[in-house]
Design a protein around this motif. Structure first.
Motif, PDB file in Angstrom:
ATOM      1  N   GLU A 152     -17.593  11.675 -17.696  1.00 59.29           N
ATOM      2  CA  GLU A 152     -16.843  11.405 -16.487  1.00 59.29           C
ATOM      3  C   GLU A 152     -17.481  10.203 -15.801  1.00 59.29           C
ATOM      4  O   GLU A 152     -18.682  10.175 -15.561  1.00 59.29           O
ATOM      5  N   LEU A 153     -16.674   9.209 -15.525  1.00 60.50           N
ATOM      6  CA  LEU A 153     -17.171   7.981 -14.911  1.00 60.50           C
ATOM      7  C   LEU A 153     -17.133   8.057 -13.402  1.00 60.50           C
ATOM      8  O   LEU A 153     -16.191   8.585 -12.815  1.00 60.50           O
ATOM      9  N   ASP A 154     -18.133   7.476 -12.797  1.00 64.11           N
ATOM     10  CA  ASP A 154     -18.129   7.244 -11.366  1.00 64.11           C
ATOM     11  C   ASP A 154     -16.943   6.314 -11.077  1.00 64.11           C
ATOM     12  O   ASP A 154     -16.662   5.415 -11.869  1.00 64.11           O
ATOM     13  N   PRO A 155     -16.216   6.500  -9.969  1.00 60.13           N
ATOM     14  CA  PRO A 155     -15.066   5.633  -9.674  1.00 60.13           C
ATOM     15  C   PRO A 155     -15.421   4.144  -9.640  1.00 60.13           C
ATOM     16  O   PRO A 155     -14.619   3.307 -10.066  1.00 60.13           O
ATOM     17  N   GLU A 156     -16.605   3.796  -9.184  1.00 55.63           N
ATOM     18  CA  GLU A 156     -17.001   2.386  -9.148  1.00 55.63           C
ATOM     19  C   GLU A 156     -17.245   1.837 -10.557  1.00 55.63           C
ATOM     20  O   GLU A 156     -16.965   0.676 -10.837  1.00 55.63           O
ATOM     21  N   ASP A 157     -17.754   2.683 -11.452  1.00 55.11           N
ATOM     22  CA  ASP A 157     -17.939   2.258 -12.835  1.00 55.11           C
ATOM     23  C   ASP A 157     -16.589   2.141 -13.543  1.00 55.11           C
ATOM     24  O   ASP A 157     -16.367   1.220 -14.331  1.00 55.11           O
ATOM     25  N   ALA A 158     -15.670   3.058 -13.252  1.00 51.03           N
ATOM     26  CA  ALA A 158     -14.321   2.968 -13.813  1.00 51.03           C
ATOM     27  C   ALA A 158     -13.652   1.673 -13.355  1.00 51.03           C
ATOM     28  O   ALA A 158     -12.928   1.033 -14.125  1.00 51.03           O
ATOM     29  N   LYS A 159     -13.933   1.261 -12.131  1.00 50.76           N
ATOM     30  CA  LYS A 159     -13.348   0.024 -11.598  1.00 50.76           C
ATOM     31  C   LYS A 159     -13.815  -1.193 -12.386  1.00 50.76           C
ATOM     32  O   LYS A 159     -12.999  -2.056 -12.733  1.00 50.76           O
ATOM     33  N   ILE A 160     -15.109  -1.274 -12.705  1.00 50.26           N
ATOM     34  CA  ILE A 160     -15.551  -2.464 -13.437  1.00 50.26           C
ATOM     35  C   ILE A 160     -15.043  -2.456 -14.880  1.00 50.26           C
ATOM     36  O   ILE A 160     -14.809  -3.517 -15.448  1.00 50.26           O
ATOM     37  N   ILE A 161     -14.838  -1.286 -15.451  1.00 53.97           N
ATOM     38  CA  ILE A 161     -14.217  -1.233 -16.777  1.00 53.97           C
ATOM     39  C   ILE A 161     -12.782  -1.743 -16.688  1.00 53.97           C
ATOM     40  O   ILE A 161     -12.336  -2.532 -17.524  1.00 53.97           O
ATOM     41  N   THR A 162     -12.062  -1.332 -15.662  1.00 47.44           N
ATOM     42  CA  THR A 162     -10.691  -1.804 -15.459  1.00 47.44           C
ATOM     43  C   THR A 162     -10.653  -3.313 -15.257  1.00 47.44           C
ATOM     44  O   THR A 162      -9.795  -4.004 -15.826  1.00 47.44           O
ATOM     45  N   LEU A 163     -11.586  -3.839 -14.486  1.00 45.59           N
ATOM     46  CA  LEU A 163     -11.637  -5.292 -14.270  1.00 45.59           C
ATOM     47  C   LEU A 163     -11.922  -6.032 -15.579  1.00 45.59           C
ATOM     48  O   LEU A 163     -11.318  -7.076 -15.860  1.00 45.59           O
ATOM     49  N   ALA A 164     -12.829  -5.508 -16.390  1.00 47.25           N
ATOM     50  CA  ALA A 164     -13.146  -6.130 -17.675  1.00 47.25           C
ATOM     51  C   ALA A 164     -11.935  -6.073 -18.608  1.00 47.25           C
ATOM     52  O   ALA A 164     -11.630  -7.051 -19.302  1.00 47.25           O
ATOM     53  N   ARG A 165     -11.248  -4.955 -18.625  1.00 44.77           N
ATOM     54  CA  ARG A 165     -10.034  -4.822 -19.456  1.00 44.77           C
ATOM     55  C   ARG A 165      -8.975  -5.819 -19.022  1.00 44.77           C
ATOM     56  O   ARG A 165      -8.320  -6.459 -19.851  1.00 44.77           O
ATOM     57  N   SER A 166      -8.792  -5.959 -17.714  1.00 41.33           N
ATOM     58  CA  SER A 166      -7.781  -6.874 -17.183  1.00 41.33           C
ATOM     59  C   SER A 166      -8.094  -8.319 -17.536  1.00 41.33           C
ATOM     60  O   SER A 166      -7.199  -9.076 -17.921  1.00 41.33           O
ATOM     61  N   ALA A 167      -9.354  -8.707 -17.405  1.00 41.83           N
ATOM     62  CA  ALA A 167      -9.749 -10.078 -17.742  1.00 41.83           C
ATOM     63  C   ALA A 167      -9.483 -10.345 -19.218  1.00 41.83           C
ATOM     64  O   ALA A 167      -8.943 -11.396 -19.586  1.00 41.83           O
ATOM     65  N   ARG A 168      -9.845  -9.396 -20.042  1.00 43.50           N
ATOM     66  CA  ARG A 168      -9.642  -9.518 -21.496  1.00 43.50           C
ATOM     67  C   ARG A 168      -8.157  -9.640 -21.823  1.00 43.50           C
ATOM     68  O   ARG A 168      -7.745 -10.514 -22.589  1.00 43.50           O
ATOM     69  N   ALA A 169      -7.345  -8.771 -21.262  1.00 45.88           N
ATOM     70  CA  ALA A 169      -5.910  -8.767 -21.546  1.00 45.88           C
ATOM     71  C   ALA A 169      -5.233 -10.038 -21.027  1.00 45.88           C
ATOM     72  O   ALA A 169      -4.379 -10.613 -21.709  1.00 45.88           O
ATOM     73  N   ARG A 170      -5.620 -10.465 -19.847  1.00 43.72           N
ATOM     74  CA  ARG A 170      -5.003 -11.637 -19.218  1.00 43.72           C
ATOM     75  C   ARG A 170      -5.216 -12.893 -20.050  1.00 43.72           C
ATOM     76  O   ARG A 170      -4.340 -13.735 -20.164  1.00 43.72           O
ATOM     77  N   SER A 171      -6.384 -13.018 -20.656  1.00 47.68           N
ATOM     78  CA  SER A 171      -6.707 -14.237 -21.397  1.00 47.68           C
ATOM     79  C   SER A 171      -6.502 -14.106 -22.897  1.00 47.68           C
ATOM     80  O   SER A 171      -6.598 -15.096 -23.617  1.00 47.68           O
ATOM     81  N   GLY A 172      -6.291 -12.885 -23.378  1.00 47.14           N
ATOM     82  CA  GLY A 172      -6.168 -12.666 -24.815  1.00 47.14           C
ATOM     83  C   GLY A 172      -7.496 -12.790 -25.544  1.00 47.14           C
ATOM     84  O   GLY A 172      -7.536 -13.002 -26.743  1.00 47.14           O
ATOM     85  N   ALA A 173      -8.593 -12.645 -24.802  1.00 46.65           N
ATOM     86  CA  ALA A 173      -9.933 -12.781 -25.377  1.00 46.65           C
ATOM     87  C   ALA A 173     -10.312 -11.547 -26.187  1.00 46.65           C
ATOM     88  O   ALA A 173      -9.712 -10.483 -26.048  1.00 46.65           O
ATOM     89  N   GLN A 174     -11.340 -11.704 -27.010  1.00 41.22           N
ATOM     90  CA  GLN A 174     -11.834 -10.581 -27.798  1.00 41.22           C
ATOM     91  C   GLN A 174     -12.629  -9.601 -26.948  1.00 41.22           C
ATOM     92  O   GLN A 174     -12.677  -8.414 -27.244  1.00 41.22           O
ATOM     93  N   SER A 175     -13.293 -10.110 -25.903  1.00 38.73           N
ATOM     94  CA  SER A 175     -14.062  -9.216 -25.038  1.00 38.73           C
ATOM     95  C   SER A 175     -13.970  -9.675 -23.594  1.00 38.73           C
ATOM     96  O   SER A 175     -13.757 -10.847 -23.304  1.00 38.73           O
ATOM     97  N   GLY A 176     -14.122  -8.705 -22.721  1.00 39.20           N
ATOM     98  CA  GLY A 176     -14.159  -8.953 -21.286  1.00 39.20           C
ATOM     99  C   GLY A 176     -15.350  -8.214 -20.713  1.00 39.20           C
ATOM    100  O   GLY A 176     -15.835  -7.250 -21.308  1.00 39.20           O
ATOM    101  N   ALA A 177     -15.821  -8.672 -19.582  1.00 37.49           N
ATOM    102  CA  ALA A 177     -16.945  -8.009 -18.934  1.00 37.49           C
ATOM    103  C   ALA A 177     -16.743  -8.066 -17.424  1.00 37.49           C
ATOM    104  O   ALA A 177     -16.026  -8.924 -16.910  1.00 37.49           O
TER     105      ALA A 177
END
Length: 114
Positions: free
Chosen positions: A4-29
């Motif tokens: 179970e993730l802390d809500p703040e940790d879930a947020k940074i995972i979501t931000l990394a996913r969004s950056a990755r998806a937006r640019s089509g990159a192999q990884s986001g952070a």
């Protein structure tokens, strides 16, 4: 890994996913600094400059005045992070680096400070 993730940790995972998806990159952070500000990035792959997504996110935080990190997250298809990949987060004393798959499912958590 079903943690179970802390809500703040879930947020940074979501931000990394969004950056990755937006640019089509192999990884986001994404990283969260000690004041709660967040920074997200993707890898840079230029002929003269190669940086991981985590390196870019840490550089963005530092260039904005961050002196430390609470946490970092990397989203990629990788099943693990190499020890050297954790170095940027260690430099700023992040408590942990989270690794998630492209769906956002947490696959590993690496403590970076003892």
């Amino acid at each position: 890994m079903d943690l179970e993730l802390d809500p703040e940790d879930a947020k940074i995972i979501t931000l990394a996913r969004s950056a990755r998806a937006r640019s089509g990159a192999q990884s986001g952070a994404a990283v969260r600094d000690t004041t709660g500000r967040t920074y997200s990035a993707v890898e840079v792959m230029l002929p003269s400059l190669r940086l991981s997504a985590l390196e870019v996110a840490v550089a963005m935080a530092v260039s904005s005045g961050a002196e430390g990190l609470e946490a970092a997250a990397v989203v990629s298809g990788a099943t693990e992070l190499a020890e050297a990949a954790l170095a940027p987060a260690r430099d700023l004393k992040a408590v942990q680096v989270l690794l998630a798959d492209p769906t956002g499912r947490l696959t590993a958590a690496y403590p970076t400070v003892s």
